[in-house]
Scaffold this motif. Structure first.
Motif, PDB file in Angstrom:
ATOM      1  N   LEU A  97       0.825  -1.200   0.000  1.00  0.00           N
ATOM      2  CA  LEU A  97       0.000   0.000   0.000  1.00  0.00           C
ATOM      3  C   LEU A  97       0.863   1.255   0.000  1.00  0.00           C
ATOM      4  N   PRO A  98       0.428   2.283  -0.754  1.00  0.00           N
ATOM      5  CA  PRO A  98       1.156   3.562  -0.711  1.00  0.00           C
ATOM      6  C   PRO A  98       0.913   4.288   0.614  1.00  0.00           C
ATOM      7  N   GLU A  99       1.641   5.370   0.788  1.00  0.00           N
ATOM      8  CA  GLU A  99       1.595   6.067   2.076  1.00  0.00           C
ATOM      9  C   GLU A  99       0.229   6.685   2.357  1.00  0.00           C
ATOM     10  N   HIS A 100      -0.424   7.214   1.321  1.00  0.00           N
ATOM     11  CA  HIS A 100      -1.714   7.863   1.584  1.00  0.00           C
ATOM     12  C   HIS A 100      -2.770   6.827   1.996  1.00  0.00           C
ATOM     13  N   ALA A 101      -2.673   5.590   1.468  1.00  0.00           N
ATOM     14  CA  ALA A 101      -3.614   4.545   1.876  1.00  0.00           C
ATOM     15  C   ALA A 101      -3.344   4.111   3.317  1.00  0.00           C
ATOM     16  N   LYS A 102      -2.073   4.015   3.697  1.00  0.00           N
ATOM     17  CA  LYS A 102      -1.744   3.687   5.087  1.00  0.00           C
ATOM     18  C   LYS A 102      -2.238   4.783   6.028  1.00  0.00           C
ATOM     19  N   THR A 103      -2.103   6.040   5.589  1.00  0.00           N
ATOM     20  CA  THR A 103      -2.555   7.151   6.425  1.00  0.00           C
ATOM     21  C   THR A 103      -4.057   7.111   6.649  1.00  0.00           C
ATOM     22  N   ARG A 104      -4.803   6.722   5.608  1.00  0.00           N
ATOM     23  CA  ARG A 104      -6.259   6.623   5.768  1.00  0.00           C
ATOM     24  C   ARG A 104      -6.632   5.553   6.783  1.00  0.00           C
ATOM     25  N   ILE A 105      -5.920   4.443   6.762  1.00  0.00           N
ATOM     26  CA  ILE A 105      -6.214   3.379   7.735  1.00  0.00           C
ATOM     27  C   ILE A 105      -5.863   3.846   9.133  1.00  0.00           C
ATOM     28  N   ASP A 106      -4.734   4.527   9.299  1.00  0.00           N
ATOM     29  CA  ASP A 106      -4.331   5.020  10.623  1.00  0.00           C
ATOM     30  C   ASP A 106      -5.319   6.062  11.144  1.00  0.00           C
ATOM     31  N   PHE A 157      -8.439   6.295  10.276  1.00  0.00           N
ATOM     32  CA  PHE A 157      -9.687   5.591  10.597  1.00  0.00           C
ATOM     33  C   PHE A 157      -9.639   5.037  12.015  1.00  0.00           C
ATOM     34  N   LEU A 158      -8.512   4.477  12.405  1.00  0.00           N
ATOM     35  CA  LEU A 158      -8.381   3.948  13.761  1.00  0.00           C
ATOM     36  C   LEU A 158      -8.323   5.060  14.800  1.00  0.00           C
ATOM     37  N   GLY A 182      -7.314  13.503   8.926  1.00  0.00           N
ATOM     38  CA  GLY A 182      -8.490  13.266   9.757  1.00  0.00           C
ATOM     39  C   GLY A 182      -9.495  14.399   9.765  1.00  0.00           C
ATOM     40  N   TYR A 183      -9.226  15.456   8.986  1.00  0.00           N
ATOM     41  CA  TYR A 183     -10.087  16.640   9.025  1.00  0.00           C
ATOM     42  C   TYR A 183     -11.487  16.327   8.505  1.00  0.00           C
ATOM     43  N   ASN A 184     -11.592  15.692   7.346  1.00  0.00           N
ATOM     44  CA  ASN A 184     -12.901  15.437   6.755  1.00  0.00           C
ATOM     45  C   ASN A 184     -13.755  14.520   7.621  1.00  0.00           C
ATOM     46  N   VAL A 185     -13.143  13.514   8.237  1.00  0.00           N
ATOM     47  CA  VAL A 185     -13.914  12.603   9.091  1.00  0.00           C
ATOM     48  C   VAL A 185     -14.480  13.360  10.285  1.00  0.00           C
ATOM     49  N   ILE A 186     -13.687  14.206  10.885  1.00  0.00           N
ATOM     50  CA  ILE A 186     -14.149  14.967  12.051  1.00  0.00           C
ATOM     51  C   ILE A 186     -15.285  15.906  11.665  1.00  0.00           C
ATOM     52  N   THR A 211     -18.583   8.244   6.297  1.00  0.00           N
ATOM     53  CA  THR A 211     -19.037   9.552   6.781  1.00  0.00           C
ATOM     54  C   THR A 211     -19.294   9.533   8.284  1.00  0.00           C
ATOM     55  N   MET A 212     -19.596   8.367   8.827  1.00  0.00           N
ATOM     56  CA  MET A 212     -19.810   8.228  10.268  1.00  0.00           C
ATOM     57  C   MET A 212     -18.545   7.830  11.014  1.00  0.00           C
ATOM     58  N   GLY A 213     -17.455   7.590  10.293  1.00  0.00           N
ATOM     59  CA  GLY A 213     -16.222   7.164  10.937  1.00  0.00           C
ATOM     60  C   GLY A 213     -16.185   5.689  11.260  1.00  0.00           C
ATOM     61  N   LEU A 214     -17.072   4.904  10.655  1.00  0.00           N
ATOM     62  CA  LEU A 214     -17.110   3.465  10.930  1.00  0.00           C
ATOM     63  C   LEU A 214     -16.214   2.667   9.987  1.00  0.00           C
ATOM     64  N   LEU A 215     -15.841   3.237   8.838  1.00  0.00           N
ATOM     65  CA  LEU A 215     -14.999   2.576   7.854  1.00  0.00           C
ATOM     66  C   LEU A 215     -13.960   3.561   7.332  1.00  0.00           C
ATOM     67  N   PRO A 216     -12.861   3.050   6.776  1.00  0.00           N
ATOM     68  CA  PRO A 216     -11.852   3.963   6.213  1.00  0.00           C
ATOM     69  C   PRO A 216     -12.406   4.753   5.037  1.00  0.00           C
ATOM     70  N   ILE A 217     -11.836   5.921   4.808  1.00  0.00           N
ATOM     71  CA  ILE A 217     -12.296   6.802   3.733  1.00  0.00           C
ATOM     72  C   ILE A 217     -11.777   6.288   2.397  1.00  0.00           C
ATOM     73  N   THR A 218     -12.695   6.110   1.464  1.00  0.00           N
ATOM     74  CA  THR A 218     -12.369   5.771   0.079  1.00  0.00           C
ATOM     75  C   THR A 218     -13.269   6.586  -0.846  1.00  0.00           C
ATOM     76  N   GLY A 219     -12.824   6.736  -2.078  1.00  0.00           N
ATOM     77  CA  GLY A 219     -13.600   7.521  -3.033  1.00  0.00           C
ATOM     78  C   GLY A 219     -14.726   6.732  -3.657  1.00  0.00           C
ATOM     79  N   VAL A 220     -15.708   6.331  -2.847  1.00  0.00           N
ATOM     80  CA  VAL A 220     -16.841   5.534  -3.332  1.00  0.00           C
ATOM     81  C   VAL A 220     -18.092   6.406  -3.281  1.00  0.00           C
ATOM     82  N   PRO A 221     -18.780   6.590  -4.397  1.00  0.00           N
ATOM     83  CA  PRO A 221     -19.991   7.425  -4.387  1.00  0.00           C
ATOM     84  C   PRO A 221     -21.173   6.689  -3.794  1.00  0.00           C
ATOM     85  N   LEU A 222     -22.148   7.466  -3.353  1.00  0.00           N
ATOM     86  CA  LEU A 222     -23.402   6.911  -2.862  1.00  0.00           C
ATOM     87  C   LEU A 222     -24.351   6.762  -4.056  1.00  0.00           C
TER      88      LEU A 222
END
Length: 333
Positions: A166-175, A177-178, A188-192, A288-299
């Motif tokens: 995994l690249p660094e930005h993907a690792k950062t998203r997982i970190d 998320f936790l 973490g700005y958008n999640v907050i 959007t609720m912080g229950l899963l890592p952020i990915t570019g998946v549309p609703l």
């Protein structure tokens, strides 16, 4: 008188001797005939037994030769003839060969488009394809041992992917998320901000175009990835829950169409579409609720984007086509 008596006695003796001789000869002839019959029966019996034994031996030989020929041409019989230790090793090797063959087939069918999508990079869409494949394999009746093997492979592969692929930005998203507070002004700005927006909407919402986080520019992008946070802030819990219930109905109907499809192909297509809808709904709302890592998946049907809307409409058309083939066509005899 004496002479006549002697003549009578002599004649009686002669008669008795003749009778006895005839009786003895008759008995001897009877015994000889019985003995000859017994010998004949014994000879016949011996001959029958000899023939039957020869016939049986010939049949056993023929059956043995047939079995040997079959064993020489049938792999299953060869495996049965092996010792238990070699048979166990052979089964393990056969299972590994089957797993490798299935993986190669899946790599040829699914791996190429998934690798191209990851190359963009777009991990969310790649995972959506994988989810559709998992649903299809489950409906197709994959053996439990392959599921166990796949779970074991995933458990082993996840740490390797995290540390080496995994690249660094993907690792950062997982970190993040936790623990979103690791980088509250960065990753973490958008999640907050999304959590604050959903919580501010409360039960009835703040009103259309009246949200603080969404309208004042604190939440970005609000029209695509975090569109559900806008709904939660401006329309409240009722509308947000209605959106989730609508998706649940759509997914359950897709599963129902897969169960009642006319053939297996329709079932696989319908259940794959259900898997894609389920992943998109769960991932977008969960992040959007912080229950899963952020990915570019549309609703689906809500997020802004022409290609996403067109793809979703195509999948709905496929579902309607599969569902329509279950029933008699209208206006056609």
């Amino acid at each position: 008188m004496n002479l006549s008596d002697n003549v009578i006695d002599a004649s009686s003796n002669t008669t008795s001797s003749v009778a006895s001789n005839s009786t003895s000869s008759y008995s001897n002839s009877t015994n000889s005939s019985l003995n000859s019959n017994t010998l004949d029966d014994g000879y016949d019996q011996f001959g029958d037994e000899g023939y039957s034994s020869n016939t049986t031996s010939n049949m056993v030989y023929q059956n043995t030769s047939k079995t040997d020929a079959t064993t020489g041409s049938n792999i299953a019989d060869r495996l049965q003839a092996l010792p238990e230790s070699e048979l166990g090793l052979t089964n393990i090797l056969n299972i590994l060969l089957i797993v490798v063959g299935v993986l190669l087939i899946l790599l040829a069918i699914l791996g190429v488009p998934v690798l191209l999508i990851i190359k963009q990079p777009d991990y969310g869409t790649a995972i959506a394809f994988i989810m559709a494949l998992i649903f299809m394999l489950f409906v197709a009746g994959i053996d439990k041992k392959y599921i166990i093997i796949a779970i074991a492979v995933v458990i082993v592969a996840v740490p390797l992917l995290y540390f080496f692929i995994l690249p660094e930005h993907a690792k950062t998203r997982i970190d993040v998320f936790l623990n979103p507070n690791l980088d509250p002004r960065g990753a973490g700005y958008n999640v907050i901000q999304s959590k604050l927006a959903i919580g501010a909407g409360e039960f009835l919402g703040m009103g259309l175009l009246k949200g603080n986080q969404t309208q004042l520019g604190f939440l970005y992008p609000k029209t695509t990835d975090f569109i559900f946070a806008v709904i939660g802030e401006e329309m409240g819990f009722i509308i947000a829950a209605t959106v989730i219930i609508t998706y649940v109905v759509l997914i359950t109907r897709s599963i129902f169409i897969a169960k009642t499809a006319k053939n297996n192909l329709g079932s696989y297509i319908a259940i794959g579409i259900a898997g894609i809808f389920l992943f998109h709904m769960a991932e977008n709302i969960g992040m959007t609720m912080g229950l899963l890592p952020i990915t570019g998946v549309p609703l689906p049907f809500v997020s802004y984007g022409g290609s996403s809307l067109l793809t979703n409409l195509m999948m709905i058309g496929l579902l309607l086509n599969i569902s329509g083939r279950r029933q008699k066509a209208i206006f056609i005899d």
